[in-house]
Scaffold this motif. Structure first.
Motif, PDB file in Angstrom:
ATOM      1  N   TRP A   1       0.827  -1.202   0.000  1.00 49.84           N
ATOM      2  CA  TRP A   1       0.000   0.000   0.000  1.00 49.84           C
ATOM      3  C   TRP A   1       0.862   1.253   0.000  1.00 49.84           C
ATOM      4  O   TRP A   1       0.613   2.201  -0.741  1.00 49.84           O
ATOM      5  CB  TRP A   1      -0.917  -0.029   1.216  1.00 49.84           C
TER       6      TRP A   1
ATOM      7  N   GLN B   1       2.410   2.223  -3.259  1.00 44.95           N
ATOM      8  CA  GLN B   1       1.506   2.827  -4.233  1.00 44.95           C
ATOM      9  C   GLN B   1       1.262   4.306  -3.978  1.00 44.95           C
ATOM     10  O   GLN B   1       0.611   4.966  -4.785  1.00 44.95           O
ATOM     11  CB  GLN B   1       0.151   2.097  -4.227  1.00 44.95           C
TER      12      GLN B   1
ATOM     13  N   ARG C   1     -10.886   3.680 -11.943  1.00 45.57           N
ATOM     14  CA  ARG C   1      -9.693   4.262 -12.550  1.00 45.57           C
ATOM     15  C   ARG C   1      -9.896   4.483 -14.044  1.00 45.57           C
ATOM     16  O   ARG C   1      -9.286   5.376 -14.633  1.00 45.57           O
ATOM     17  CB  ARG C   1      -8.487   3.359 -12.308  1.00 45.57           C
TER      18      ARG C   1
ATOM     19  N   ALA D   1     -11.912  -1.145  -1.190  1.00 44.59           N
ATOM     20  CA  ALA D   1     -11.198  -2.327  -1.675  1.00 44.59           C
ATOM     21  C   ALA D   1     -10.071  -2.710  -0.726  1.00 44.59           C
ATOM     22  O   ALA D   1      -9.879  -3.891  -0.403  1.00 44.59           O
ATOM     23  CB  ALA D   1     -10.658  -2.069  -3.078  1.00 44.59           C
ATOM     24  N   ILE D   2      -9.318  -1.716  -0.258  1.00 45.65           N
ATOM     25  CA  ILE D   2      -8.233  -1.996   0.686  1.00 45.65           C
ATOM     26  C   ILE D   2      -8.788  -2.623   1.962  1.00 45.65           C
ATOM     27  O   ILE D   2      -8.233  -3.597   2.495  1.00 45.65           O
ATOM     28  CB  ILE D   2      -7.459  -0.708   1.009  1.00 45.65           C
TER      29      ILE D   2
ATOM     30  N   ARG E   1     -13.144   7.479  -7.091  1.00 44.96           N
ATOM     31  CA  ARG E   1     -11.981   6.590  -7.120  1.00 44.96           C
ATOM     32  C   ARG E   1     -11.409   6.361  -5.725  1.00 44.96           C
ATOM     33  O   ARG E   1     -11.115   5.220  -5.345  1.00 44.96           O
ATOM     34  CB  ARG E   1     -10.911   7.176  -8.035  1.00 44.96           C
ATOM     35  N   LEU E   2     -11.253   7.426  -4.944  1.00 44.40           N
ATOM     36  CA  LEU E   2     -10.665   7.279  -3.616  1.00 44.40           C
ATOM     37  C   LEU E   2     -11.562   6.456  -2.702  1.00 44.40           C
ATOM     38  O   LEU E   2     -11.089   5.561  -1.993  1.00 44.40           O
ATOM     39  CB  LEU E   2     -10.414   8.654  -3.004  1.00 44.40           C
TER      40      LEU E   2
ATOM     41  N   TYR F   1     -12.725  -0.903  -8.177  1.00 46.32           N
ATOM     42  CA  TYR F   1     -11.672   0.110  -8.130  1.00 46.32           C
ATOM     43  C   TYR F   1     -11.009   0.286  -9.491  1.00 46.32           C
ATOM     44  O   TYR F   1     -10.755   1.419  -9.938  1.00 46.32           O
ATOM     45  CB  TYR F   1     -10.632  -0.279  -7.076  1.00 46.32           C
TER      46      TYR F   1
ATOM     47  N   GLU G   1     -11.389   2.863  -3.712  1.00 42.69           N
ATOM     48  CA  GLU G   1     -10.075   2.307  -3.369  1.00 42.69           C
ATOM     49  C   GLU G   1      -9.992   1.981  -1.879  1.00 42.69           C
ATOM     50  O   GLU G   1      -9.476   0.920  -1.494  1.00 42.69           O
ATOM     51  CB  GLU G   1      -8.973   3.294  -3.747  1.00 42.69           C
TER      52      GLU G   1
ATOM     53  N   GLN H   1     -12.094  -5.066  -5.911  1.00 44.00           N
ATOM     54  CA  GLN H   1     -10.927  -4.689  -6.714  1.00 44.00           C
ATOM     55  C   GLN H   1     -11.350  -4.354  -8.138  1.00 44.00           C
ATOM     56  O   GLN H   1     -10.812  -3.428  -8.755  1.00 44.00           O
ATOM     57  CB  GLN H   1      -9.913  -5.841  -6.712  1.00 44.00           C
TER      58      GLN H   1
ATOM     59  N   LYS I   1      -6.656   8.159   3.422  1.00 46.70           N
ATOM     60  CA  LYS I   1      -5.795   6.986   3.364  1.00 46.70           C
ATOM     61  C   LYS I   1      -4.973   6.834   4.637  1.00 46.70           C
ATOM     62  O   LYS I   1      -4.766   5.723   5.136  1.00 46.70           O
ATOM     63  CB  LYS I   1      -4.871   7.061   2.146  1.00 46.70           C
TER      64      LYS I   1
END
Length: 234
Positions: free
Chosen positions: A18, A21, A111, A201-202, A194-195, A107, A198, A104, A50
């Motif tokens: 993570w 990235q 993107r 997904a994380i 997107r954020l 996400y 994401e 995933q 994040k």
């Protein structure tokens, strides 16, 4: 103890991936191209959301590590009676894997600014997560019907406690998923989502890792895996 080491190693691998990235080692002042405000670039490279998620996952990981430690120590006592693991848990595990894959996919669709893909991924991931929770409740009912109640034995208590805490964290993820869907239904673009997607997904990947370690602890295959690794290293 081996299960704790395996769990923390898995968390470290995910944390390393993570962080890799997030462009933490980037040096934008050395990059050629259009001149930009470095302060703005730094703030956008690692959003506060994040960072908050990373801190939260560290706390949750520590909580489950404590559970694993307590489980490992308690199972060595004479009053411990191993709980038979319902075969349904393996099906539930497959469902949770598919749920993580769906998130995933959402996400990756975000993107690409693929709105349909985002919606499909979020809906699929949420539906599979609900199926997992329903399967866990059904596994509880099977154990109760067979006479394995919460207070019957320490092993029973740990099983219900660990699976319940994991399920509660998954319900929290469903709340965040619901908020993302609400924003999509009210006109948010895939790029803007997107954020949020994401982060979901994380979180799903983390809960999948936690569940795999917990399942290995409950079934005993984590110790076998560690023993095989030791034999290969020696």
């Amino acid at each position: 103890m081996s299960a704790i080491i395996l769990f923390m190693a898995g968390v470290a691998v995910i944390a390393g991936w993570w962080l890799s990235q997030q462009r933490l080692a980037a040096k934008p002042w050395l990059e050629e191209g259009v001149i930009v405000d470095l302060r703005e670039h730094d703030s956008s490279s690692l959003p506060a959301a994040k960072i908050g998620l990373g801190v939260f996952l560290a706390v949750v990981g520590s909580l489950f590590a404590l559970f694993i430690s307590a489980y490992s120590m308690r199972m060595t006592m004479v009053d411990w009676r191993t709980l038979p693991v319902p075969a349904l848990l393996w099906f539930n595990t497959g469902v949770l894997v598919l749920s993580s894959v769906a998130l995933q996919w959402a996400y990756m669709a975000a993107r690409r600014n693929d709105m349909d893909g985002v919606v499909l991924g979020l809906l699929g991931g949420g539906a599979l997560a609900v199926t997992f929770l329903a399967g866990q409740l059904l596994a509880w009912r099977q154990l109760s019907a067979a006479g394995y109640f919460v207070a019957s034995n320490p092993a029973n208590s740990f099983f219900y406690l660990i699976t319940a805490v994991h399920g509660l964290h998954l319900i929290g993820g469903l709340v965040a998923l619901g908020r993302a869907m609400f924003r999509l239904r009210h006109g948010a673009e895939a790029g803007q989502m997107r954020l949020s997607v994401e982060l979901c997904a994380i979180y799903w990947h983390f809960l999948l890792l936690v569940w795999l370690v917990l399942l290995g602890l409950l079934t005993g295959w984590t110790d076998n895996f560690v023993d095989i690794c030791r034999q290969l290293l020696t």
